[in-house]
Design a protein around this motif. Structure first.
Motif, short mmCIF file in Angstrom:
data_model
loop_
_atom_site.label_atom_id
_atom_site.label_comp_id
_atom_site.label_asym_id
_atom_site.label_seq_id
_atom_site.Cartn_x
_atom_site.Cartn_y
_atom_site.Cartn_z
N MET A 41 86.02 26.80 54.48
CA MET A 41 86.25 28.19 54.15
C MET A 41 85.65 29.08 55.21
SD MET A 41 83.50 28.63 51.08
CE MET A 41 83.71 26.93 50.56
N LYS A 42 86.15 30.30 55.30
CA LYS A 42 85.69 31.23 56.32
C LYS A 42 84.32 31.79 55.95
CE LYS A 42 90.45 32.38 57.42
NZ LYS A 42 91.53 33.35 57.30
N ILE A 43 83.48 31.92 56.98
CA ILE A 43 82.09 32.28 56.76
C ILE A 43 81.73 33.57 57.48
CG2 ILE A 43 79.72 31.46 57.01
CD1 ILE A 43 80.79 28.67 57.17
N SER A 44 80.86 34.35 56.84
CA SER A 44 80.35 35.55 57.49
C SER A 44 79.28 35.16 58.49
CB SER A 44 79.76 36.52 56.45
OG SER A 44 78.68 35.92 55.78
N LYS A 45 79.05 36.01 59.47
CA LYS A 45 78.14 35.70 60.56
C LYS A 45 76.90 36.58 60.50
CE LYS A 45 76.71 34.14 64.51
NZ LYS A 45 75.36 34.56 64.21
N LEU A 46 75.75 35.97 60.26
CA LEU A 46 74.49 36.71 60.28
C LEU A 46 73.53 35.96 61.18
CD1 LEU A 46 73.04 39.20 58.84
CD2 LEU A 46 72.02 37.49 57.41
N ALA A 47 72.42 36.55 61.51
CA ALA A 47 71.47 35.95 62.46
C ALA A 47 71.24 34.49 62.18
CB ALA A 47 70.14 36.69 62.40
N LYS A 48 71.16 34.08 60.97
CA LYS A 48 71.01 32.69 60.69
C LYS A 48 71.27 32.46 59.24
CE LYS A 48 66.98 33.01 62.22
NZ LYS A 48 66.64 32.66 60.98
N VAL A 49 72.19 33.22 58.71
CA VAL A 49 72.44 33.13 57.29
C VAL A 49 73.41 32.02 57.02
CG1 VAL A 49 73.43 34.32 55.38
CG2 VAL A 49 72.05 35.53 56.96
N GLY A 50 73.08 31.05 56.21
CA GLY A 50 73.91 29.88 56.01
C GLY A 50 74.67 29.96 54.73
N VAL A 51 75.83 29.37 54.73
CA VAL A 51 76.59 29.34 53.51
C VAL A 51 77.56 28.21 53.39
CG1 VAL A 51 76.68 31.54 52.36
CG2 VAL A 51 77.61 31.33 54.61
N VAL A 52 77.38 27.04 53.85
CA VAL A 52 78.25 25.94 53.50
C VAL A 52 77.80 24.59 54.07
CG1 VAL A 52 80.57 25.09 53.37
CG2 VAL A 52 80.22 27.48 53.54
N SER A 53 77.88 23.50 53.93
CA SER A 53 78.21 22.12 54.06
C SER A 53 77.36 20.96 54.59
CB SER A 53 79.45 22.17 54.82
OG SER A 53 80.26 21.22 54.85
N THR A 54 77.55 19.77 54.39
CA THR A 54 77.08 18.39 54.82
C THR A 54 77.41 17.48 53.69
OG1 THR A 54 75.51 18.28 56.57
CG2 THR A 54 74.85 17.16 54.74
N ALA A 55 77.06 16.61 53.12
CA ALA A 55 77.55 16.03 51.91
C ALA A 55 76.47 16.03 50.89
CB ALA A 55 78.05 14.65 52.17
N ALA A 56 75.37 16.62 51.20
CA ALA A 56 74.28 16.64 50.25
C ALA A 56 74.11 18.00 49.66
CB ALA A 56 73.01 16.23 50.97
N ALA A 57 73.12 18.21 48.81
CA ALA A 57 72.89 19.50 48.23
C ALA A 57 71.42 19.70 47.99
CB ALA A 57 73.63 19.60 46.91
N LEU A 58 71.03 20.98 48.02
CA LEU A 58 69.63 21.28 47.77
C LEU A 58 69.52 21.92 46.40
CD1 LEU A 58 68.66 22.93 51.15
CD2 LEU A 58 67.97 20.68 50.33
N LEU A 59 68.62 21.44 45.60
CA LEU A 59 68.33 22.07 44.32
C LEU A 59 67.07 22.88 44.51
CD1 LEU A 59 68.88 22.46 41.34
CD2 LEU A 59 67.47 20.46 40.89
N LEU A 60 67.22 24.20 44.39
CA LEU A 60 66.07 25.06 44.64
C LEU A 60 64.98 24.82 43.62
CD1 LEU A 60 67.53 28.53 45.49
CD2 LEU A 60 66.64 26.79 47.02
N ALA A 61 63.79 24.70 44.14
CA ALA A 61 62.60 24.63 43.32
C ALA A 61 62.71 23.63 42.21
CB ALA A 61 62.34 25.99 42.72
#
Length: 545
Positions: A1-21
């Motif tokens: 999917m198309k992504i917005s561009k910020l200094a280092k703002v991330g928003v997609v992919s690898t095959a794993a996932a992070l569960l916050l806290a």
């Protein structure tokens, strides 16, 4: 999917996932305090799932709508509208039993007919969906898209209100993951037809069947709210009463709001990350996303179609010091070795990005660049080229285009480069219309398979904005989906060869894969962040008091 561009703002992919806290102490369900104040880096372009293409739209759709499945932690399938799935022995027929307690936010029942209507609407050529290519493999989808058959011939049918049958014309290894992607979610036909062209353009011109419903979005404002949906079938397990989203294109602004308690999360700039990287609320988001140059091969540049010349494209790529860019401009992320991001998929223990990397398309060699540039200009019959780089208007995007502009002008004699930094929505629209010279595009994998990237650059894919075309590439992608679809090794080799062709011709110029540092309040629990597909699942999120 198309992504917005910020200094280092991330928003997609690898095959794993992070569960916050991870797991905290017991949840508090006090509704008065269950409000999450979230940062977004770009405006929301649309809520029409048939025409959406970008990460902001899909993240919002993922939390206000629901399909047959939801994608949970580590990209695992979790229950959605489907309560039972049966698959035929040949793997070509899927039968879904649907829950009878699912409702739209207006009180209408969610039925199998809503899925049939939604899918048919998306593949209808009149809709012009850029994501309709994902329906490849569903019976008659390609013929419907090409106008050879009516939408009613698509391989999906409702058997009563609560049984949905999907027929494939070939096995699709990642089919169940697709069912958790918003393009395959249901739509309420009555509502779509009621609002017509206004459908999906503001929160009031929609209905929702997910954990939350969108409110306070006018279609152009830079803030909106996802409020708990009281008609959601599993509302008892939704702890948040609201998610207030505010767009901040500057990390300085969002960081200050975070520090003052007005935001619960913020992406960070290079300098900010260095200052806070030892704090407990510091989180790094990994992405299966790639940022790359697309060259408009159909547009005249100084009277010539300059970017049809392979040497010109190669020269531009060769003067980009990607390592310096990642370290000094981004402060995070990794140098791209090709279109497909590292860590997305592997075969026999070897990562795809390593298997397909032969050095083409991503090396830094100024001397070679200057030689190719001179040869390219001579072939074009010009002594200079004036062109523009299109990107977003965030702080990070501006710094990125400034670096790239300098690299090109400093090293390539006769190159005169301007930058055009515009709002995310505008950049998407201009890219889709071909209104650019070079555009800094970004794509995040929709699921954990190389085809999620490589599909983009077949000759007829709507996301191939630069119009690069190669017959052998097209044939390899087709083989991977058809005769080699059930042979993992052959399919792998098809895709490896395809990427090597794309890189060898510099059809695009990959620059970096994104990792993004964030601060997230430690009281925020239960957010699921997936690196492939739609990033955020807020259904189980809550505020620990």
């Amino acid at each position: 999917m198309k992504i917005s561009k910020l200094a280092k703002v991330g928003v997609v992919s690898t095959a794993a996932a992070l569960l916050l806290a991870a797991c905290g102490s017991s949840k508090s369900a006090s509704s008065s305090n269950q409000v999450l104040n979230w940062d977004e880096t770009a405006e929301l372009p649309t809520m029409d799932l048939s025409t959406a293409t970008d990460v902001v739209s899909f993240n919002t759709l993922n939390n206000t709508m629901e399909g047959l499945y939801r994608i949970g932690k580590d990209s695992k399938i979790t229950p959605g509208i489907a309560t039972k799935t049966s698959v035929s022995k040949d793997g070509l027929t899927y039968t879904f039993d649907l829950r009878k307690d699912a409702k739209w936010s207006n009180g209408d029942k969610v039925t199998a007919k809503d899925f049939v209507y939604s899918w048919q609407r998306t593949v209808n050529p009149k809709t012009g969906s850029q994501y309709a290519f994902l329906f490849d493999g569903i019976k008659n989808a390609n013929d419907v898209l090409e106008g050879k058959k009516p939408v009613t011939d698509l391989g999906i049918k409702a058997e009563g209100d609560y049984k949905l049958v999907v027929t494939l014309d070939k096995q699709v290894p990642y089919f169940k993951l697709l069912m958790g992607f918003p393009v395959f979610f249901p739509q309420n036909q009555k509502v779509v037809e009621k609002y017509g062209d206004k459908y999906g353009t503001a929160s009031k011109y929609m209905v929702y069947n997910g954990p939350f419903k969108l409110t306070k979005w006018t279609g152009s404002n830079l803030s909106w709210t996802m409020a708990k949906n009281d008609n959601y079938w599993d509302k008892k397990d939704v702890k948040l009463s609201a998610i207030n989203v505010k767009v901040n294109k500057s990390t300085s602004t969002s960081f200050n709001l975070y520090q003052s308690g007005k935001l619960d999360a913020t992406p960070l700039s290079v300098e900010q990350a260095k200052q806070v990287k030892n704090q407990k609320d510091y989180v790094v988001r990994k992405d299966a996303s790639t940022f790359y140059f697309q060259y408009n091969q159909e547009k005249d540049i100084d009277g010539v179609k300059a970017f049809q010349n392979q040497k010109i494209r190669q020269a531009i790529s060769l003067v980009i010091n990607r390592k310096q860019f990642v370290n000094k401009v981004l402060g995070s992320g990794t140098v791209a070795t090709g279109l497909v991001s590292a860590g997305l998929a592997s075969n026999n223990g070897k990562d795809f990005s390593a298997a397909a990397n032969n050095g083409d398309g991503v090396t830094y060699d100024v001397k070679k660049a200057q030689k190719l540039w001179a040869e390219g200009l001579k072939e074009l019959g010009v002594s200079s080229l004036n062109f523009s780089i299109l990107s977003d208007d965030t702080d990070g995007a501006k710094k990125s285009t400034e670096f790239l502009q300098s690299a090109i002008e400093t090293n390539l004699k006769g190159a005169k480069v301007t930058t055009a930094n515009v709002p995310f929505k505008t950049r998407i629209n201009r890219t889709d219309k071909g209104d650019f010279d070079i555009v800094l595009s970004a794509w995040g994998a929709d699921f954990s398979d190389p085809i999620s990237f490589l599909d983009l650059f077949t000759s007829d894919n709507a996301n191939n904005a630069g119009k690069w075309s190669n017959q052998q590439y097209d044939e390899l992608i087709a083989k991977s989906k058809n005769e080699d679809a059930n042979d993992p090794d052959k399919r792998w080799n098809d895709l490896v060869q395809a990427q090597q062709i794309l890189m060898g011709e510099e059809g695009i110029s990959p620059i970096y894969n994104k990792n993004t540092p964030w601060l997230v309040k430690t009281k925020v629990k239960g957010i699921i962040y997936n690196t492939a597909g739609v990033n955020y699942n807020f259904k189980d999120a809550y505020i620990q008091e």
